[in-house]
Design an enzyme around this catalytic site. Structure first.
Site, PDB file in Angstrom:
ATOM      1  N   GLY A 240     -35.894 -27.575  40.273  1.00 30.13           N
ATOM      2  CA  GLY A 240     -34.505 -26.465  41.789  1.00 30.13           C
ATOM      3  C   GLY A 240     -35.575 -26.368  42.859  1.00 30.13           C
ATOM      4  O   GLY A 240     -37.244 -27.490  42.790  1.00 30.13           O
TER       5      GLY A 240
ATOM      6  N   MET B  49     -37.382 -23.974  43.611  1.00 25.47           N
ATOM      7  CA  MET B  49     -38.147 -22.965  43.658  1.00 25.47           C
ATOM      8  C   MET B  49     -39.052 -23.864  42.640  1.00 25.47           C
ATOM      9  O   MET B  49     -40.465 -23.044  42.684  1.00 25.47           O
ATOM     10  CB  MET B  49     -37.384 -22.219  42.794  1.00 25.47           C
ATOM     11  N   GLY B  50     -38.494 -24.485  41.508  1.00 25.82           N
ATOM     12  CA  GLY B  50     -39.584 -25.026  40.382  1.00 25.82           C
ATOM     13  C   GLY B  50     -39.639 -25.938  39.334  1.00 25.82           C
ATOM     14  O   GLY B  50     -38.208 -26.487  39.694  1.00 25.82           O
TER      15      GLY B  50
ATOM     16  N   GLY C 299     -35.269 -29.910  34.519  1.00 24.89           N
ATOM     17  CA  GLY C 299     -34.777 -30.586  36.111  1.00 24.89           C
ATOM     18  C   GLY C 299     -35.930 -29.800  36.778  1.00 24.89           C
ATOM     19  O   GLY C 299     -36.379 -28.879  36.503  1.00 24.89           O
TER      20      GLY C 299
ATOM     21  N   ASP D  29     -26.563 -18.712  48.363  1.00 24.67           N
ATOM     22  CA  ASP D  29     -26.840 -19.924  47.816  1.00 24.67           C
ATOM     23  C   ASP D  29     -25.849 -20.015  46.932  1.00 24.67           C
ATOM     24  O   ASP D  29     -25.848 -21.262  46.129  1.00 24.67           O
ATOM     25  CB  ASP D  29     -28.138 -20.508  47.718  1.00 24.67           C
TER      26      ASP D  29
END
Length: 479
Positions: free
Chosen positions: A24, A26-27, A22, A137
């Site tokens: 996210g 950030m990458g 997948g 987060d």
């Protein structure tokens, strides 16, 4: 899990990649394997972030801090190379669904299971805070429900992302429904923001919705800052825990150790059954090479929980009193037009002659009445437009206009300017205006106008004053 594409590397560092898990914030995240075959979740930083030197520096600091986090309910950092091109990190692989996926597919959790979840996440926060790291987060998509209990992922990453050029140009970091008031106000960040997020996460888990609602982010910000959480339907025992966690002031929130103690006092978490495969579909742990996603739902992994699809923020939904007020105002404009029509009929020669014999009306009165009626109808329509646009001075303007309308209606009748039929229309218009005014002063309307005002303020540019450094836009970093 998706197969690797032609653009994906076959190996990063010493780890061979097996497939895509997948993406996210950030990458891209891959399922990888150690030389001995142990599965890992390997996250590669997005190209635009890897070229940001400030992000790289903070990313390296956060990697060093995250290495110190040790806990049974966290997905530990295994390896990282912040100097690589692009930078990457590898974390323990957790096979299971995210809490967000469970809530979407199964609905709210039973009370006993929710207590176990809260206790597990609280224990994870203890380990994170003990390493002088603040998650920043915490949300359902960052909590994975593995075979051995919940695991918190992505701790410390949010702080590195806050330094990126993306956030410096005005994009806020974080998920509004799970952000503490001090995060929204750019106040100093403490571990208490994670306690607030845990309260929001727990409420979402037991009632199936965020305690501060959804919609436009600015509307959520307003509710987080100024309104109490909506905990309707929350079991009393869990509500007694959640409410203090969602206190507006950090000092009014409980410590993580107190949350754990509360869970132990109100339920024996050791006897609570696990989230079995019937409740949370996942595959038993197997070899990396033969790993397949569970048929019921996609498998997620530490650091790679699939994020919810990007949704364009919805408009602020007007409450029923606002809708009623607009409808009444349209009705008032129709009554005003009817009043003008009655007056126009009175200007016809036969009718006018009969009225003049009675001494009721003259030509000048007819002209003035028609013109004033058209102006009144235009004002009614203008008011409806301003309400729809969310003008925050609408209610004050409505009071002023209603005052003058009252004087006009009753003075016209007292002076004999209005005939009986026209006065009935005038009186009906006055009554409709009164009902619209009452609707506008409903408490829900006040919240509606405030939310729209705040939404506009977030969208408006802030021009720097002369002699001050130029700002790059509204910033929402929380350090």
């Amino acid at each position: 899990m998706q197969p690797l594409s032609g653009d994906d590397p076959a190996q990063i560092g010493q780890y061979r990649l097996r497939g895509r898990l997948g993406a996210g914030g950030m990458g891209q995240v891959y399922l990888a394997a150690t030389p001995a075959g142990r599965p890992l979740a390997l996250k590669v930083v997005r190209p635009e972030l890897s070229h940001d030197q400030e992000f790289r520096a903070r990313f390296q600091q956060e990697i060093q801090a995250a290495r110190r986090v040790r806990g049974l309910y966290t997905a530990e950092l295994v390896d990282a190379d912040p100097d690589a091109d692009p930078p990457w990190l590898a974390t323990a692989y957790v096979q299971g669904l995210s809490l967000q996926q469970v809530l979407d597919s199964r609905g709210p959790l039973p009370e006993a299971v929710a207590f176990r979840l809260i206790a597990g996440v609280a224990e994870a926060l203890q380990a994170i805070h003990a390493a002088n790291v603040v998650h920043r987060d915490l949300k359902p998509s960052n909590v994975l429900l593995g075979p051995d209990g919940p695991r918190v992922i992505d701790f410390g990453i949010a702080r590195a992302l806050e330094t990126s050029a993306l956030t410096r140009t005005g994009e806020a970091m974080g998920t509004p429904q799970f952000m503490a008031p001090e995060q929204l106000q750019n106040l100093p960040v403490t571990p208490m923001i994670d306690v607030f997020a845990l309260g929001s996460l727990a409420a979402n888990a037991v009632v199936g919705r965020a305690p501060f609602g959804g919609g436009h982010p600015a509307a959520v910000y307003y509710r987080v800052l100024h309104e109490p959480p909506d905990l309707t339907g929350c079991p009393p025992r869990i509500r007694a825990l959640i409410e203090p966690c969602l206190a507006k002031k950090p000092d009014d929130r409980p410590q993580v150790a107190q949350i754990l103690q509360f869970c132990l006092e109100h339920t024996d978490v050791t006897d609570v059954p696990e989230l079995t495969p019937a409740e949370v579909p996942y595959q038993p742990t197997g070899s990396v090479a033969n790993h397949q996603a569970a048929p019921q739902a996609p498998t997620v992994t530490a650091g790679a929980a699939p994020q919810p699809p990007a949704v364009t923020p919805s408009r602020v939904v007007p409450p029923q009193p606002i809708i009623n007020a607009v409808r009444l105002i349209y009705l008032g404009s129709l009554l005003t037009v009817g009043r003008v029509a009655i007056t126009g009929i009175g200007a016809l020669p036969p009718v006018r002659t009969a009225l003049q014999r009675q001494g009721t009306v003259d030509g000048a009165t007819v002209v003035v009445t028609v013109i004033s009626g058209l102006i009144a109808a235009a004002i009614w329509l203008w008011m409806a437009r301003q309400i729809k646009r969310g003008w925050d001075k609408t209610r004050i303007a409505a009071i002023v206009l209603f005052f003058f309308n009252t004087i006009g209606v009753f003075s016209s009748n007292a002076g004999g300017i209005s005939n009986h039929v026209a006065f009935i229309f005038d009186l009906a218009e006055w009554g409709v205006g009164l009902l619209a005014l009452v609707s506008l002063w409903d408490r829900r309307c006040k919240t509606y106008f405030a939310e729209l005002s705040r939404a506009r303020s977030f969208a408006m540019p802030v021009w720097p004053k002369k002699g001050t450094p130029q700002a790059g836009g509204p910033k929402h970093s929380r350090r």
